[in-house]
Design a protein around this motif. Structure first.
Motif, PDB file in Angstrom:
ATOM      1  N   GLU A 228      -4.293  -3.165  -9.942  1.00 22.94           N
ATOM      2  CA  GLU A 228      -4.468  -1.734 -10.231  1.00 22.94           C
ATOM      3  C   GLU A 228      -3.805  -1.360 -11.553  1.00 22.94           C
ATOM      4  OE1 GLU A 228      -4.744   0.130  -5.705  1.00 22.94           O
ATOM      5  OE2 GLU A 228      -2.766  -0.156  -6.622  1.00 22.94           O
TER       6      GLU A 228
ATOM      7  N   VAL B 283       8.865   2.021  -2.296  1.00 23.38           N
ATOM      8  CA  VAL B 283       7.412   2.222  -2.320  1.00 23.38           C
ATOM      9  C   VAL B 283       6.733   1.491  -3.477  1.00 23.38           C
ATOM     10  CG1 VAL B 283       7.508   4.442  -1.122  1.00 23.38           C
ATOM     11  CG2 VAL B 283       7.622   4.374  -3.631  1.00 23.38           C
ATOM     12  N   SER B 284       7.516   0.934  -4.394  1.00 22.00           N
ATOM     13  CA  SER B 284       6.949   0.243  -5.555  1.00 22.00           C
ATOM     14  C   SER B 284       6.271  -1.051  -5.135  1.00 22.00           C
ATOM     15  CB  SER B 284       8.044  -0.066  -6.578  1.00 22.00           C
ATOM     16  OG  SER B 284       8.637   1.118  -7.033  1.00 22.00           O
ATOM     17  N   GLN B 285       5.137  -1.318  -5.775  1.00 22.04           N
ATOM     18  CA  GLN B 285       4.412  -2.555  -5.512  1.00 22.04           C
ATOM     19  C   GLN B 285       4.410  -3.499  -6.705  1.00 22.04           C
ATOM     20  OE1 GLN B 285       0.798  -2.527  -3.202  1.00 22.04           O
ATOM     21  NE2 GLN B 285       0.967  -0.305  -2.975  1.00 22.04           N
ATOM     22  N   SER B 286       4.681  -2.956  -7.894  1.00 22.95           N
ATOM     23  CA  SER B 286       4.659  -3.779  -9.108  1.00 22.95           C
ATOM     24  C   SER B 286       5.800  -3.419 -10.031  1.00 22.95           C
ATOM     25  CB  SER B 286       3.359  -3.567  -9.890  1.00 22.95           C
ATOM     26  OG  SER B 286       2.241  -3.939  -9.156  1.00 22.95           O
TER      27      SER B 286
ATOM     28  N   ARG C 153       4.322  -8.611  -8.753  1.00 20.13           N
ATOM     29  CA  ARG C 153       4.761  -8.000  -7.505  1.00 20.13           C
ATOM     30  C   ARG C 153       6.274  -7.786  -7.534  1.00 20.13           C
ATOM     31  NH1 ARG C 153       0.659  -8.769  -3.447  1.00 20.13           N
ATOM     32  NH2 ARG C 153      -0.894 -10.242  -4.210  1.00 20.13           N
ATOM     33  N   VAL C 154       6.720  -6.767  -6.836  1.00 16.87           N
ATOM     34  CA  VAL C 154       8.150  -6.478  -6.725  1.00 16.87           C
ATOM     35  C   VAL C 154       8.805  -7.578  -5.894  1.00 16.87           C
ATOM     36  CG1 VAL C 154       9.846  -4.854  -5.784  1.00 16.87           C
ATOM     37  CG2 VAL C 154       7.798  -3.993  -6.922  1.00 16.87           C
TER      38      VAL C 154
ATOM     39  N   ALA D 113       8.704   0.369 -12.741  1.00 17.49           N
ATOM     40  CA  ALA D 113       8.172   0.065 -11.413  1.00 17.49           C
ATOM     41  C   ALA D 113       7.110   1.114 -11.082  1.00 17.49           C
ATOM     42  CB  ALA D 113       9.282   0.102 -10.370  1.00 17.49           C
ATOM     43  N   THR D 114       6.084   0.668 -10.374  1.00 20.70           N
ATOM     44  CA  THR D 114       4.989   1.563 -10.018  1.00 20.70           C
ATOM     45  C   THR D 114       4.500   1.269  -8.606  1.00 20.70           C
ATOM     46  OG1 THR D 114       2.768   2.323 -10.651  1.00 20.70           O
ATOM     47  CG2 THR D 114       3.304   0.031 -11.129  1.00 20.70           C
ATOM     48  N   THR D 115       3.854   2.243  -8.021  1.00 23.34           N
ATOM     49  CA  THR D 115       3.289   2.056  -6.676  1.00 23.34           C
ATOM     50  C   THR D 115       1.954   1.320  -6.736  1.00 23.34           C
ATOM     51  OG1 THR D 115       2.248   4.237  -6.785  1.00 23.34           O
ATOM     52  CG2 THR D 115       4.435   4.101  -5.739  1.00 23.34           C
ATOM     53  N   GLN D 116       1.441   1.096  -7.935  1.00 20.82           N
ATOM     54  CA  GLN D 116       0.183   0.368  -8.092  1.00 20.82           C
ATOM     55  C   GLN D 116       0.406  -1.128  -7.890  1.00 20.82           C
ATOM     56  OE1 GLN D 116      -0.663   1.547 -12.149  1.00 20.82           O
ATOM     57  NE2 GLN D 116      -2.246   2.968 -11.455  1.00 20.82           N
ATOM     58  N   THR D 117      -0.622  -1.814  -7.387  1.00 22.14           N
ATOM     59  CA  THR D 117      -0.590  -3.268  -7.303  1.00 22.14           C
ATOM     60  C   THR D 117      -0.829  -3.821  -8.710  1.00 22.14           C
ATOM     61  OG1 THR D 117      -2.960  -3.478  -6.938  1.00 22.14           O
ATOM     62  CG2 THR D 117      -1.560  -3.211  -4.956  1.00 22.14           C
TER      63      THR D 117
END
Length: 152
Positions: A77, A137-140, A127-128, A70-74
């Motif tokens: 991104e 906070v994860s977006q992806s 997307r999460v 999981a990452t905070t990037q879209t």
């Protein structure tokens, strides 16, 4: 005599399976060390799995390794980041066959695309969703799958 011959066949088959398992494990070990199989800084690993290909010396299935993080990037991104990090070592091509809002690319190691013809990678960012075990906070969620044909 027939019992001895049957035992020899079984013994040979078991030895072949052991050799196949060992060859598959060598491929898995190599794939696990590839640069695309590292969780990027700031991301959180959700899972890591491997699968032995099996088969025999004629029909060989490809061993594989899958990393999910999981990452905070879209998702777009993630695509930009993957290209920035790996374009010099992998030939990733964006793939439009992905869920809406996601990003996907497939590729092979380089710089010469024919250098390792049996190894391929697929990277999918989506997307999460509520069932993911990702931080708030994860977006992806990114899935990186790498496989390689076991040598004969």
């Amino acid at each position: 005599m027939a019992g001895v011959a049957a035992a020899a066949v079984v013994t040979a088959a078991l030895a072949a399976c052991t050799n196949i398992d060992a060859a598959d494990q060598q491929v898995i070990d190599r794939l696990s060390k590839l640069d695309v199989m590292r969780v990027p800084p700031g991301a959180t690993e959700l899972s890591w799995t491997s699968s032995k290909g099996g088969g025999d010396s004629v029909i060989r299935n490809a061993p594989s390794v899958t990393l999910v993080y999981a990452t905070t990037q879209t998702p777009p991104e993630v695509g930009t980041d993957v290209h920035a990090r790996f374009d010099s070592t992998w030939h990733f091509k964006d793939n439009a066959a992905v869920i809406l809002g996601g990003w996907r690319a497939s590729g092979s190691p380089g710089p010469d695309p024919a250098a390792d013809p049996g190894t391929v990678a697929d990277v999918v960012a989506r997307r999460v969703i509520s069932t993911d075990r990702a931080q708030a906070v994860s977006q992806s969620v990114v899935t990186v799958s790498v496989s390689a044909t076991r040598p004969g």
